[in-house]
Design a protein around this motif. Structure first.
Motif, PDB file in Angstrom:
ATOM      1  N   VAL A  30       6.600   5.897  10.752  1.00  0.00           N
ATOM      2  CA  VAL A  30       7.131   4.741   9.734  1.00  0.00           C
ATOM      3  C   VAL A  30       8.530   4.197  10.294  1.00  0.00           C
ATOM      4  N   GLU A  31       8.962   4.793   9.847  1.00  0.00           N
ATOM      5  CA  GLU A  31      11.081   4.554   9.563  1.00  0.00           C
ATOM      6  C   GLU A  31      11.232   4.190  10.981  1.00  0.00           C
ATOM      7  N   ARG A  32      11.194   5.361  11.870  1.00  0.00           N
ATOM      8  CA  ARG A  32      11.941   5.492  12.874  1.00  0.00           C
ATOM      9  C   ARG A  32      11.722   4.044  14.177  1.00  0.00           C
ATOM     10  N   LEU A  33       9.823   4.829  14.666  1.00  0.00           N
ATOM     11  CA  LEU A  33       9.955   4.242  15.583  1.00  0.00           C
ATOM     12  C   LEU A  33       8.778   2.302  14.681  1.00  0.00           C
ATOM     13  N   ASN A  34       9.181   2.398  13.904  1.00  0.00           N
ATOM     14  CA  ASN A  34       7.825   1.054  13.055  1.00  0.00           C
ATOM     15  C   ASN A  34       6.559   0.450  13.483  1.00  0.00           C
ATOM     16  N   TRP A  35       5.980   1.682  13.912  1.00  0.00           N
ATOM     17  CA  TRP A  35       4.606   1.779  14.569  1.00  0.00           C
ATOM     18  C   TRP A  35       3.701   1.463  13.400  1.00  0.00           C
ATOM     19  N   LEU A  36       3.829   1.384  12.155  1.00  0.00           N
ATOM     20  CA  LEU A  36       3.371   0.841  10.818  1.00  0.00           C
ATOM     21  C   LEU A  36       4.290   1.117   9.692  1.00  0.00           C
ATOM     22  N   ASP A  37       3.548  -0.312   9.101  1.00  0.00           N
ATOM     23  CA  ASP A  37       4.465   0.059   7.400  1.00  0.00           C
ATOM     24  C   ASP A  37       3.565   0.847   6.791  1.00  0.00           C
ATOM     25  N   ALA A  38       5.027   1.255   5.290  1.00  0.00           N
ATOM     26  CA  ALA A  38       4.562   2.156   4.711  1.00  0.00           C
ATOM     27  C   ALA A  38       3.232   1.640   3.828  1.00  0.00           C
ATOM     28  N   GLU A  39       3.056   0.791   3.411  1.00  0.00           N
ATOM     29  CA  GLU A  39       1.933   0.444   3.208  1.00  0.00           C
ATOM     30  C   GLU A  39       0.129   0.831   3.970  1.00  0.00           C
ATOM     31  N   GLN A  40       0.743   0.406   5.243  1.00  0.00           N
ATOM     32  CA  GLN A  40      -0.217   0.281   5.791  1.00  0.00           C
ATOM     33  C   GLN A  40      -0.361   2.288   6.169  1.00  0.00           C
ATOM     34  N   TYR A  41       0.339   2.787   6.407  1.00  0.00           N
ATOM     35  CA  TYR A  41       0.592   4.282   6.502  1.00  0.00           C
ATOM     36  C   TYR A  41      -0.126   5.154   5.212  1.00  0.00           C
ATOM     37  N   GLY A  42       0.319   4.721   3.633  1.00  0.00           N
ATOM     38  CA  GLY A  42      -0.319   4.678   2.737  1.00  0.00           C
ATOM     39  C   GLY A  42      -1.919   4.529   2.817  1.00  0.00           C
ATOM     40  N   GLN A  43      -2.394   3.390   3.289  1.00  0.00           N
ATOM     41  CA  GLN A  43      -3.682   3.859   3.312  1.00  0.00           C
ATOM     42  C   GLN A  43      -4.377   5.007   4.278  1.00  0.00           C
ATOM     43  N   LEU A  44      -3.709   5.504   5.108  1.00  0.00           N
ATOM     44  CA  LEU A  44      -4.177   5.767   5.884  1.00  0.00           C
ATOM     45  C   LEU A  44      -4.407   7.516   5.328  1.00  0.00           C
ATOM     46  N   VAL A  45      -2.886   7.404   4.982  1.00  0.00           N
ATOM     47  CA  VAL A  45      -2.953   9.635   3.675  1.00  0.00           C
ATOM     48  C   VAL A  45      -4.600   9.159   3.180  1.00  0.00           C
ATOM     49  N   ALA A  46      -4.542   8.040   2.438  1.00  0.00           N
ATOM     50  CA  ALA A  46      -5.258   8.283   1.411  1.00  0.00           C
ATOM     51  C   ALA A  46      -6.878   8.249   1.625  1.00  0.00           C
ATOM     52  N   LEU A  47      -7.020   8.283   3.238  1.00  0.00           N
ATOM     53  CA  LEU A  47      -8.345   7.928   3.614  1.00  0.00           C
ATOM     54  C   LEU A  47      -8.311   9.177   4.231  1.00  0.00           C
ATOM     55  N   SER A  48      -7.905   9.918   4.422  1.00  0.00           N
ATOM     56  CA  SER A  48      -7.771  11.134   4.854  1.00  0.00           C
ATOM     57  C   SER A  48      -8.147  12.506   3.739  1.00  0.00           C
ATOM     58  N   GLN A  49      -7.889  12.113   2.469  1.00  0.00           N
ATOM     59  CA  GLN A  49      -7.812  12.912   1.342  1.00  0.00           C
ATOM     60  C   GLN A  49      -9.119  12.741   0.909  1.00  0.00           C
ATOM     61  N   PHE A  50      -9.941  11.376   1.183  1.00  0.00           N
ATOM     62  CA  PHE A  50     -10.998  11.249   0.840  1.00  0.00           C
ATOM     63  C   PHE A  50     -12.018  11.991   1.538  1.00  0.00           C
ATOM     64  N   LEU A  51     -12.418  11.933   3.132  1.00  0.00           N
ATOM     65  CA  LEU A  51     -12.624  12.548   3.554  1.00  0.00           C
ATOM     66  C   LEU A  51     -12.864  14.420   4.575  1.00  0.00           C
ATOM     67  N   PRO A  52     -14.121  14.557   4.486  1.00  0.00           N
ATOM     68  CA  PRO A  52     -14.079  16.230   5.067  1.00  0.00           C
ATOM     69  C   PRO A  52     -12.907  16.099   6.590  1.00  0.00           C
ATOM     70  N   GLY A  53     -12.207  17.291   6.444  1.00  0.00           N
ATOM     71  CA  GLY A  53     -11.714  17.343   7.912  1.00  0.00           C
ATOM     72  C   GLY A  53     -10.001  17.854   7.665  1.00  0.00           C
ATOM     73  N   PRO A  54      -9.332  18.397   9.105  1.00  0.00           N
ATOM     74  CA  PRO A  54      -7.938  17.990   8.974  1.00  0.00           C
ATOM     75  C   PRO A  54      -7.157  16.809   8.175  1.00  0.00           C
ATOM     76  N   GLY A  55      -6.254  16.655   7.109  1.00  0.00           N
ATOM     77  CA  GLY A  55      -5.626  15.869   6.794  1.00  0.00           C
ATOM     78  C   GLY A  55      -4.476  15.266   8.125  1.00  0.00           C
ATOM     79  N   SER A  56      -3.268  16.111   8.462  1.00  0.00           N
ATOM     80  CA  SER A  56      -2.689  15.602   9.073  1.00  0.00           C
ATOM     81  C   SER A  56      -2.897  14.771  10.725  1.00  0.00           C
ATOM     82  N   SER A  57      -4.516  16.359  10.529  1.00  0.00           N
ATOM     83  CA  SER A  57      -4.578  15.054  11.980  1.00  0.00           C
ATOM     84  C   SER A  57      -5.259  14.235  11.868  1.00  0.00           C
ATOM     85  N   GLN A  58      -6.209  13.709  10.965  1.00  0.00           N
ATOM     86  CA  GLN A  58      -6.621  12.529  10.770  1.00  0.00           C
ATOM     87  C   GLN A  58      -5.864  11.270  11.154  1.00  0.00           C
ATOM     88  N   VAL A  59      -4.579  11.842   9.770  1.00  0.00           N
ATOM     89  CA  VAL A  59      -3.669  10.917  10.166  1.00  0.00           C
ATOM     90  C   VAL A  59      -3.103  10.534  11.493  1.00  0.00           C
TER      91      VAL A  59
END
Length: 392
Positions: free
Chosen positions: A37-66
């Motif tokens: 987000v900060e260094r490469l700008n591949w996605l913005d903070a809002e998009q990243y936050g949505q992916l983190v929220a998705l990983s919390q809702f689903l079963p599985g390894p959170g960081s690997s899912q993000v």
């Protein structure tokens, strides 16, 4: 050709992260934010936050899912696979090396294992406290966490763990409908073909794995049976890598000694990358004649459910998370996960790791070093290995 080039870039970016991302899922997410987000700008903070929220809702390894979702957004399925392989490969190789060391059954390994078990107590204790503060801020969520822990400490059957999570989700859907959510634009959703194909594959494999786990008489050394056991565990792990411990203990723990099981879990704390690489060690242990095949199959089977669900839902999550009942279920599941993790901390982690008064003193010192002084995990590993050698 451009997508192939992008996939290779994704692979190398995540490979570099996989080599030094110590500290567990929460730390990994911090690395990802700074890097993508900060260094490469591949996605913005809002998009990243949505992916983190998705990983919390689903079963599985959170960081690997993000990480997988970031790869998907960057270069489609090839990018997601590249991100997953890159981030997982270092820990996979290290855990396979740990298996090779453990197979020698020498005194040095037993000493190493005793130190790493104490490390596991400190790391999981820190995770329980952090998750409690983050997920149990309301009165109702604290009640859910306490009730879940109380039930699972005394009754640890896997079906009861599933029942506790299901009841928590139901409670959240019924009583947490007051959450204030942001508005989501009603633009056209992307094609639903990938959604239904991925969900269909996930549920088909889950039904097969349930049949194998509960009704098949084949032992865990059979590759297909082992794959079903790990897929079944991966389908039910809400809350990240730490929570996989009680599920795997129920499914494959009986085929291993407690020394093997907890030593592998402790080693997973000591390596960078996803904690689900614990499956690499277990797979090799379960199939000692072909350890590499066992390690690959176990690792892929444990990760696969979470990755299938991310592939199915990542483009639709902004809309789903705006449904109050979905948000309420997520809140309650996270609280129940805290209770589940605390029960695993009590038994088997503390029960198998602590044997004398000096162990308790070493744990208190380690907890202070990690929680308040925030020393790097590598220094904490060194501390416990030195302690193990001094008291052997």
């Amino acid at each position: 050709m451009k997508r192939v080039h992008t996939s290779w870039e994704i692979f190398w970016r995540f490979l570099s992260l996989g080599c030094f991302c110590f500290g567990g899922p929460a730390a990994h997410l911090g690395y990802f934010h700074r890097y993508f987000v900060e260094r490469l700008n591949w996605l913005d903070a809002e998009q990243y936050g949505q992916l983190v929220a998705l990983s919390q809702f689903l079963p599985g390894p959170g960081s690997s899912q993000v990480g997988f979702a970031i790869g998907l957004q960057r270069a489609g399925l090839a990018g997601g696979i590249a991100a997953f392989i890159g981030f997982t490969l270092p820990s996979f190789c290290l855990m396979l090396g740990f298996f090779a060391l453990s197979s020698q059954h020498n005194l040095d390994f037993l000493t190493l294992a005793s130190g790493l078990k104490l490390l596991a107590v400190v790391v999981v204790s820190d995770a329980v406290l952090s998750m409690y503060k983050h997920f149990c801020q309301s009165h109702s969520s604290r009640i859910i966490a306490v009730l879940s822990a109380s039930v699972l400490i005394f009754f640890s059957a896997i079906w009861l763990q599933i029942l506790v999570l299901s009841m928590a989700a139901t409670f959240g859907m019924l009583y947490h409908t007051h959450l204030k959510l942001g508005s989501v634009p009603r633009e056209n959703l992307p094609t639903t073909q990938s959604l239904w194909l991925s969900l269909g594959l996930f549920f088909t494999l889950f039904v097969i794995s349930c049949w194998v786990v509960y009704f098949s008489a084949t032992d865990s050394s059979h590759l297909a049976h082992m794959a079903a056991q790990f897929y079944h565990s991966g389908s039910l792990v809400f809350g990240g890598g730490h929570v996989v411990l009680p599920l795997l203990q129920q499914n494959v723990g009986s085929a291993l000694t407690s020394e093997q099981f907890l030593s592998g879990y402790a080693a997973a704390q000591a390596v960078p990358g996803p904690m689900f690489s614990f499956a690499t060690f277990l797979g090799a242990q379960l199939v000692p004649l072909t350890p590499i095949s066992g390690a690959i199959i176990a690792t892929l089977a444990l990760f696969l459910p979470g990755l299938l669900l991310v592939f199915a839902l990542h483009q639709h999550w902004a809309h789903l998370s705006n449904i109050p009942r979905v948000a309420g279920a997520t809140l309650a599941i996270n609280a129940a996960v805290v209770g589940l993790l605390f029960s695993a901390l009590v038994d088997p982690i503390i029960k198998q790791a602590v044997h004398q008064i000096s162990d308790i003193v070493a744990l208190l010192i380690g907890f202070v070093l990690l929680r308040w002084l925030k020393i790097p995990i590598l220094l904490l590993i060194t501390f416990y290995l030195a302690y193990a050698y001094l008291i052997r």
